[in-house]
Write a protein that holds these residues in place. Structure first.
Motif, short mmCIF file in Angstrom:
data_model
loop_
_atom_site.label_atom_id
_atom_site.label_comp_id
_atom_site.label_asym_id
_atom_site.label_seq_id
_atom_site.Cartn_x
_atom_site.Cartn_y
_atom_site.Cartn_z
N LYS A 299 49.50 50.53 29.02
CA LYS A 299 49.45 49.70 27.83
C LYS A 299 50.62 49.97 26.91
O LYS A 299 50.98 49.12 26.09
N ILE A 300 51.22 51.15 27.01
CA ILE A 300 52.40 51.48 26.21
C ILE A 300 53.65 51.51 27.08
O ILE A 300 54.62 52.19 26.79
N ARG A 301 53.60 50.76 28.20
CA ARG A 301 54.74 50.53 29.08
C ARG A 301 55.28 51.82 29.70
O ARG A 301 56.48 51.99 29.84
N GLN A 302 54.40 52.71 30.06
CA GLN A 302 54.82 53.94 30.72
C GLN A 302 54.65 53.80 32.23
O GLN A 302 53.66 53.26 32.69
N PRO A 303 55.62 54.27 33.00
CA PRO A 303 55.54 54.13 34.47
C PRO A 303 54.43 54.98 35.05
O PRO A 303 53.95 55.95 34.45
N ARG A 304 54.03 54.62 36.27
CA ARG A 304 52.91 55.29 36.91
C ARG A 304 53.19 56.76 37.21
O ARG A 304 52.28 57.58 37.25
N VAL A 305 54.48 57.10 37.43
CA VAL A 305 54.81 58.49 37.73
C VAL A 305 54.40 59.41 36.58
O VAL A 305 54.06 60.58 36.80
N ILE A 306 54.39 58.89 35.35
CA ILE A 306 53.97 59.70 34.21
C ILE A 306 52.51 60.10 34.36
O ILE A 306 52.13 61.26 34.14
N SER A 307 51.66 59.14 34.75
CA SER A 307 50.24 59.45 34.93
C SER A 307 50.03 60.44 36.06
O SER A 307 49.14 61.30 36.00
N GLU A 308 50.85 60.36 37.11
CA GLU A 308 50.71 61.27 38.25
C GLU A 308 51.12 62.70 37.87
O GLU A 308 50.47 63.67 38.28
N ILE A 309 52.19 62.82 37.08
CA ILE A 309 52.61 64.16 36.66
C ILE A 309 51.59 64.75 35.69
O ILE A 309 51.17 65.91 35.83
N ILE A 310 51.18 63.94 34.71
CA ILE A 310 50.20 64.44 33.74
C ILE A 310 48.88 64.76 34.44
O ILE A 310 48.22 65.77 34.12
N GLY A 311 48.50 63.94 35.43
CA GLY A 311 47.28 64.24 36.19
C GLY A 311 47.38 65.56 36.90
O GLY A 311 46.41 66.35 36.92
N GLY A 312 48.55 65.86 37.51
CA GLY A 312 48.72 67.15 38.16
C GLY A 312 48.67 68.30 37.18
O GLY A 312 48.10 69.37 37.46
N ILE A 313 49.28 68.10 35.99
CA ILE A 313 49.25 69.16 34.97
C ILE A 313 47.83 69.43 34.51
O ILE A 313 47.41 70.59 34.35
N LEU A 314 47.05 68.34 34.31
CA LEU A 314 45.66 68.53 33.86
C LEU A 314 44.81 69.17 34.95
O LEU A 314 43.90 69.96 34.64
#
Length: 912
Positions: free
Chosen positions: A73-88
């Motif tokens: 929704k804030i125009r962030q690429p999917r790789v951001i969610s994958e990295i943050i998901g791994g960090i979490l």
């Protein structure tokens, strides 16, 4: 003898006891009952690792997809969610839950996850190689070279500078090899500089998607960013290969041999293997007809073999896969078709595992001191500032405006996918410790996060339009006023003059499912067909064209009528697939060879229309924006209503799913957005056999039937066929109530009636003043642009005068085809439908009748079932439906199934 018998007895007892004893756990077979035998499903079993892997993959995919939704929704690429998901999921957050890491991500199971992730990475780099198009670099080499060199030199230099502090502070941490400062400095410099190469990688699919969503892809900003990325790709990957070779080699001489072998391998691939590959693909017609399963198998084997070779010579396997992708031909969209076959599994499963695996190795808890955070801030500042300043300065040198330069600098600072690949290579090669790896991951997240907001702030849509108009010479830059001055032609246009408001340029939204009715409707703008003389042979014409006695030509030159300009726009959805984004770089080829666009071009030549066409690849949410922007230079925008019942253009197998096509919520939303944004007169065509009846036979049950051969051709006369349309005429019915929309629709009908095959009935429905007052009190107080209802006596009189003046001034050649009527009405919906029922369908075998309606959505209260049905009016107001979008009258007319197509017209804002 007794000793022998004793020995036999002892052996017998031992064997008997061994046979009767319970088997040990070491020799026990794996339980086949699973959880039914109380087996823990997340317990890692080296002999059966698939169970735990499925659990890990499921958690990773679900977790990343849940994060992707708010970030998108804030125009962030999917790789951001994958990295943050791994960090979490890693030691930073979920790892602090007792037993979570040891149960779900135990150290003994990580090699399996890493193996699958690296297979996905290798195939992903192969797709990246497929996506690299050197034509961007060739066609824009000067500015690409300038921006690319400046975008690498400054970050590389500052990266080498900060590497000195990083080396002194973190060289003694556990888990890294004893490296000399030179190799360490080279890697840090490359990690900073290769992020421009990451920009090109981000272009497919991250950066290019950002450019598309910001509507910058085909602007100078987008072209420069993509062009500069190709050159930096080559340089960056060479430097990274050098760094990996130096780390893996025992000494400098070995590293030199590695680089020489790698260079020779590249030359072999380009000059020996690629021509043979292209030859084989052409011989098997894989390039012409698209790759089949056998071809895909060969291509994947080539990618794996290339990765194997670069891996065994001391360079990372991903380089070989990348090179294998680069040598694949782009001719006839072959590279795109290959990517389409294999990208879904990689993008949906394998690649998220890799980047989540990177996040699992990231431990934010290691950033536990002031000096560490100081270096984190320093790395972010160096990575962003160096890229931003270098790229901005280089773009300014090439003559771009400051805001364009700032946008280029912001886009060039984007990190993302390849930055993480570089960091993982450094972690695996033990150049980086877990702490320094975490620091660089934070940098990649921050810079990627900032790309889209900064670019949108520096280069907003209003500024883009101003730049485009200024470069076309239409406006003065300082004042923003038209270049012609205050007395421009627009000020001289009078609203009530029909000739001045005729449509000269129209834009058509081309949809595959609506092409027959679109072409039939557009043909009406061709006007009267000119009767041409028979052609004469050139030799005879040259001999007879000039009379020797008089010296005058015997041929009469006929001045052709000025053709109407028609621009067709084909919109393709930009999905999250890499192959979808690859289409963006192939837009010229798609526009030149797209069958829908070419059909429209051929149609225009046959009907004396000045036709152009283009293909645009954008997200489905941007369709309305693109159409309205493309139509800004036109007088009229024509949009067909979907025949499939939605935004998709898929082939219709049967009509069962399209009978209630006005109820498609996604298409209603698209039309609503287009009406809201459009500045020109816009019309929506809801087709019902316009252009001719369907070639459709009555459905029959499957049964045995005889076949036809050349011997029994006479039997074919029993088969039903659809003959050409003998009667090409159209009859138009138009009810006029008043308001801007109805006036625009009236002018459109009279222009269509200039076609000799068109007849029209125009009926002015005179509504009593009391009904108007009641309607005004029942409707909302806020007016709607383009849908103004006649709510006063003076406005009603003006509309009546407008209708009467056109009726009185009707040209003689139209008097036989156009009929004006005036009817008093107290129930608009009932009276309009009744009158339309008598008008349309009078010639059942013609090319289709048409009911034209002004949108006039504020008239919804007038056409409700009686004026007391306030709840129905409220429902039309608050819910997005066909009634609120097209108007309640259009909804009722279509529901009445009159057997005619419906055209809903909304006046442009320019005429308000």
């Amino acid at each position: 003898m007794s000793s022998i018998s004793e020995a036999v007895r002892t052996v017998t007892e031992v064997v008997t006891k061994a046979a009767s004893a319970t088997p040990s756990s070491a020799n026990k077979a794996t339980p086949q009952g699973g959880v039914l035998e109380h087996v823990n499903p997340v317990h890692y079993d080296p002999k059966n690792p698939i169970i735990l892997f499925i659990v890990q993959a499921g958690i990773i995919i679900i977790f990343c997809r849940l994060l992707e939704w708010p970030l998108s929704k804030i125009r962030q690429p999917r790789v951001i969610s994958e990295i943050i998901g791994g960090i979490l999921l890693g030691p930073s957050v979920m790892g602090r839950i007792p037993g979570f890491t040891t149960s779900i991500f135990p150290a003994t199971a990580m090699p399996n996850l890493n193996l699958v992730a690296n297979i996905g990475l290798t195939l992903f780099l192969f797709i990246i190689g497929l996506e690299v198009d050197l034509r961007f670099l060739v066609s824009n080499w000067r500015v690409a070279l300038t921006v690319g060199v400046a975008g690498m030199a400054l970050p590389f230099g500052l990266g080498c500078a900060i590497a000195l502090g990083l080396y002194r502070e973190f060289k003694d941490e556990p888990g890294i090899v004893n490296l000399g400062f030179g190799t360490y400095m080279l890697f840090i410099g490359v990690a900073m500089a290769i992020t421009q190469s990451a920009d090109w990688k981000q272009a497919f699919p991250v950066l290019c998607r950002i450019l598309t969503e910001l509507k910058l892809l085909m602007t100078p900003v987008g072209v420069i960013v993509l062009s500069a990325g190709v050159g930096n790709d080559v340089v960056g990957w060479i430097l990274l290969a050098l760094c990996v070779a130096l780390v893996n080699a025992a000494n400098g001489l070995t590293a030199l041999w590695v680089l020489l072998v790698c260079a020779g391998y590249v030359l072999f691939l380009v000059y020996a293997f690629r021509p043979a590959l292209v030859y084989g693909l052409r011989r098997t017609r894989a390039i012409q007809d698209g790759p089949n399963q056998f071809t895909i198998a060969i291509i994947i084997l080539i990618a794996l073999a290339s990765a194997f070779f670069t891996g065994i010579i001391g360079v990372h396997p991903i380089f070989g896969a990348f090179l294998a992708g680069m040598i694949c031909p782009h001719e006839n969209g072959f590279a795109i078709k290959v990517a389409e076959r294999i990208e879904d599994l990689i993008g949906a499963l394998l690649l998220p595992l890799y980047f989540t695996y990177s996040g699992l190795q990231t431990n934010i808890g290691l950033l536990d001191s002031g000096i560490v955070w100081a270096y984190v801030i320093g790395i972010i500042a160096v990575a962003f500032t160096a890229k931003f300043v270098g790229a901005t300065a280089a773009a300014r040198v090439n003559g771009l405006l400051w805001r364009e330069c700032f946008a280029i600098g912001s886009l060039m600072s984007c990190k993302g996918l390849v930055e993480l690949i570089v960091l993982n290579i450094g972690l695996q090669a033990k150049i980086l410790s877990t702490r320094t790896f975490t620091m660089f991951v934070v940098m990649a997240l921050v810079t990627t996060f900032a790309t889209a907001p900064l670019t949108a702030a520096f280069y907003p849509p209003w500024y883009q339009k101003k730049v485009e108009a200024w470069r076309r010479g239409e406006i003065d830059w300082d004042t923003g006023k038209p270049a012609e001055g205050p007395d421009s032609i627009a000020d001289g246009v009078h609203y009530d003059k029909l000739e001045a408001d005729k449509i000269r340029r129209l834009t058509v939204y081309l949809r595959m499912d609506s092409m027959p009715n679109l072409l039939a409707f557009a043909s009406l703008f061709a006007g009267r067909a000119e009767i041409t003389k028979s052609k004469i042979h050139p030799a005879i014409q040259n001999a007879k064209s000039i009379s020797k006695e008089s010296g005058e030509s015997s041929l009469v030159e006929v001045q052709p009528k000025r053709a109407i300009q028609a621009n067709g726009v084909r919109l393709l959805n930009l999905s999250d697939r890499g192959s979808s984004v690859m289409q963006v770089s192939e837009l010229e080829s798609y526009t030149a060879h797209d069958p829908v666009v070419n059909t429209f071009r051929t149609f225009g030549r046959l009907h004396s229309l000045a036709v152009s066409g283009e293909v645009v690849v954008v997200p489905e949410s941007s369709f309305a924006d693109v159409l309205t922007i493309r139509a800004e230079e036109s007088d009229f925008l024509l949009i067909p209503w979907s025949e499939t019942g939605g935004m998709s253009e898929q082939t219709i197998i049967e009509d069962k799913g399209t009978k209630n096509k006005l109820s498609a919520s996604d298409y209603v939303h698209f039309i609503e957005n287009t009406f809201t944004r459009s500045k020109v007169t816009t019309a929506v065509l809801i087709n019902k056999n316009f252009g001719g009846t369907k070639n459709k036979e009555k459905s029959q049950r499957a049964k045995l039937s005889r076949t036809y051969s050349s011997v029994s051709l006479h039997s074919a006369k029993e088969k039903n066929i659809t003959a050409p349309v003998a009667d090409r005429s159209h009859h138009i019915f138009f009810p006029f109530f008043g308001g801007h929309d109805d006036r625009a629709a009236l002018r459109l009908v009279l222009q269509l009636a200039e076609n000799p095959e068109v007849t029209a009935t125009l009926v002015h429905f005179d509504v009593p003043d009391s009904l108007l007052e009641h309607s005004e009190s029942s409707s909302e107080s806020s007016p709607v642009k383009g849908g103004v209802v006649t709510t006063s006596t003076s406005a009603k009189e003006q509309d009546s005068t407008f209708f009467a003046s056109l009726r009185a001034s009707l040209p003689h050649d139209l008097a036989n085809r156009v009929v004006f009527e005036t009817v008093n009405s107290t129930n608009l919906a009932k009276d309009v439908i009744a009158k339309a029922g008598t008008e349309v369908g009078q010639s059942p075998k013609n090319a289709g009748d048409l009911i034209v309606l002004g949108r006039n959505i504020q008239n919804n209260a007038l056409v409700s079932e009686g004026t007391d049905d306030i709840s129905r009016v409220a429902s039309y107001t608050h819910e997005k439906s066909a009634g609120t979008t097209l108007g309640a009258l259009a909804d009722k007319v279509w529901a009445s199934k009159l057997g005619a197509s419906v055209l809903v017209v909304k006046a442009g804002k320019r005429t308000d």
